[in-house]
Design a protein around this motif. Structure first.
Motif, PDB file in Angstrom:
ATOM      1  N   GLN A 203       0.833  -1.196   0.000  1.00  0.00           N
ATOM      2  CA  GLN A 203       0.000   0.000   0.000  1.00  0.00           C
ATOM      3  C   GLN A 203       0.869   1.249   0.000  1.00  0.00           C
ATOM      4  O   GLN A 203       1.858   1.328   0.728  1.00  0.00           O
ATOM      5  CB  GLN A 203      -0.915  -0.005   1.223  1.00  0.00           C
ATOM      6  N   GLY A 204       0.523   2.200  -0.854  1.00  0.00           N
ATOM      7  CA  GLY A 204       1.267   3.449  -0.962  1.00  0.00           C
ATOM      8  C   GLY A 204       2.305   3.460  -2.066  1.00  0.00           C
ATOM      9  O   GLY A 204       2.805   4.519  -2.431  1.00  0.00           O
ATOM     10  N   ALA A 205       2.629   2.285  -2.615  1.00  0.00           N
ATOM     11  CA  ALA A 205       3.633   2.227  -3.688  1.00  0.00           C
ATOM     12  C   ALA A 205       3.097   2.914  -4.939  1.00  0.00           C
ATOM     13  O   ALA A 205       1.932   2.768  -5.295  1.00  0.00           O
ATOM     14  CB  ALA A 205       3.996   0.778  -3.999  1.00  0.00           C
ATOM     15  N   SER A 206       3.964   3.655  -5.615  1.00  0.00           N
ATOM     16  CA  SER A 206       3.598   4.340  -6.856  1.00  0.00           C
ATOM     17  C   SER A 206       4.427   3.802  -8.001  1.00  0.00           C
ATOM     18  O   SER A 206       5.614   3.506  -7.839  1.00  0.00           O
ATOM     19  CB  SER A 206       3.844   5.846  -6.729  1.00  0.00           C
ATOM     20  N   GLY A 207       3.801   3.701  -9.153  1.00  0.00           N
ATOM     21  CA  GLY A 207       4.489   3.220 -10.345  1.00  0.00           C
ATOM     22  C   GLY A 207       3.743   3.685 -11.579  1.00  0.00           C
ATOM     23  O   GLY A 207       3.186   4.785 -11.582  1.00  0.00           O
ATOM     24  N   TRP A 208       3.710   2.826 -12.595  1.00  0.00           N
ATOM     25  CA  TRP A 208       3.054   3.207 -13.840  1.00  0.00           C
ATOM     26  C   TRP A 208       2.605   1.974 -14.617  1.00  0.00           C
ATOM     27  O   TRP A 208       3.073   0.868 -14.400  1.00  0.00           O
ATOM     28  CB  TRP A 208       3.964   4.077 -14.704  1.00  0.00           C
ATOM     29  N   LEU A 209       1.668   2.228 -15.535  1.00  0.00           N
ATOM     30  CA  LEU A 209       1.192   1.237 -16.494  1.00  0.00           C
ATOM     31  C   LEU A 209       1.342   1.821 -17.882  1.00  0.00           C
ATOM     32  O   LEU A 209       1.116   3.010 -18.079  1.00  0.00           O
ATOM     33  CB  LEU A 209      -0.302   0.938 -16.303  1.00  0.00           C
ATOM     34  N   LYS A 210       1.676   1.001 -18.844  1.00  0.00           N
ATOM     35  CA  LYS A 210       1.686   1.427 -20.244  1.00  0.00           C
ATOM     36  C   LYS A 210       0.661   0.562 -20.967  1.00  0.00           C
ATOM     37  O   LYS A 210       0.895  -0.611 -21.241  1.00  0.00           O
ATOM     38  CB  LYS A 210       3.085   1.259 -20.857  1.00  0.00           C
ATOM     39  N   PRO A 211      -0.530   1.132 -21.242  1.00  0.00           N
ATOM     40  CA  PRO A 211      -1.541   0.376 -21.974  1.00  0.00           C
ATOM     41  C   PRO A 211      -1.190   0.278 -23.458  1.00  0.00           C
ATOM     42  O   PRO A 211      -0.381   1.060 -23.974  1.00  0.00           O
ATOM     43  CB  PRO A 211      -2.813   1.194 -21.771  1.00  0.00           C
ATOM     44  N   ARG A 212      -1.782  -0.688 -24.133  1.00  0.00           N
ATOM     45  CA  ARG A 212      -1.566  -0.836 -25.584  1.00  0.00           C
ATOM     46  C   ARG A 212      -2.006   0.429 -26.316  1.00  0.00           C
ATOM     47  O   ARG A 212      -1.385   0.834 -27.285  1.00  0.00           O
ATOM     48  CB  ARG A 212      -2.338  -2.036 -26.130  1.00  0.00           C
ATOM     49  N   GLN A 213      -3.092   1.011 -25.856  1.00  0.00           N
ATOM     50  CA  GLN A 213      -3.571   2.251 -26.467  1.00  0.00           C
ATOM     51  C   GLN A 213      -3.581   3.328 -25.398  1.00  0.00           C
ATOM     52  O   GLN A 213      -4.077   3.113 -24.307  1.00  0.00           O
ATOM     53  CB  GLN A 213      -4.964   2.046 -27.041  1.00  0.00           C
ATOM     54  N   GLY A 214      -3.011   4.459 -25.716  1.00  0.00           N
ATOM     55  CA  GLY A 214      -2.978   5.555 -24.760  1.00  0.00           C
ATOM     56  C   GLY A 214      -1.602   5.718 -24.141  1.00  0.00           C
ATOM     57  O   GLY A 214      -0.729   4.872 -24.285  1.00  0.00           O
TER      58      GLY A 214
END
Length: 140
Positions: free
Chosen positions: A43-54
């Motif tokens: 809980q509290g961890a920050s990161g990122w996602l790279k979607p196929r679109q967007g």
């Protein structure tokens, strides 16, 4: 909750949760993702996602209950999008539910722009998760 989809998986909750905790593997079972990163599944961890679109989206793990659920949040202009993941035992299997909710002043706008696409992708994502969990259980 604006969008929700469930599936039954023939593996215990802790095995599904183990796959969730391996964030780098998410794109192997979630066809909507190209890449994902969280420094730790806490809980509290920050990161990122790279979607196929967007574009790449910043995410934060805002709630977690071991072997039961977690919620990831992403911020858009004047809108928060929450992606929930819940596990419940059901007849010796695990019911996996993914849900998405929008909140904030521009929630109606973003809901109209992206909710349909998210809703279309959830069944495939859950089928991918089911396949990955059940294949891993057969190897073990």
């Amino acid at each position: 909750m604006d969008i929700s989809h469930s599936i039954r998986v023939a593996t215990p909750k802790d095995q599904v949760f183990t796959l969730y905790a391996d964030v780098a593997s998410w794109p192997t079972w979630d066809s909507e993702l190209v890449d994902a990163y969280l420094p730790a599944f806490v809980q509290g961890a920050s990161g990122w996602l790279k979607p196929r679109q967007g574009p790449k989206a910043k995410i934060k793990l805002v709630a977690i209950e071991q072997d039961a659920s977690f919620i990831v949040e992403s911020a858009l202009p004047l809108c928060r999008v929450r992606f929930g993941h819940a596990l419940t035992e059901e007849d010796g299997q695990t019911r996996v539910t993914h849900w998405v909710s929008f909140s904030g002043a521009l929630a109606p706008l973003f809901r109209s722009l992206i909710a349909r696409g998210i809703a279309r992708g959830l069944p495939d994502t859950l089928e991918g998760l089911k396949h990955a969990c059940e294949a891993k259980a057969q190897v073990a």
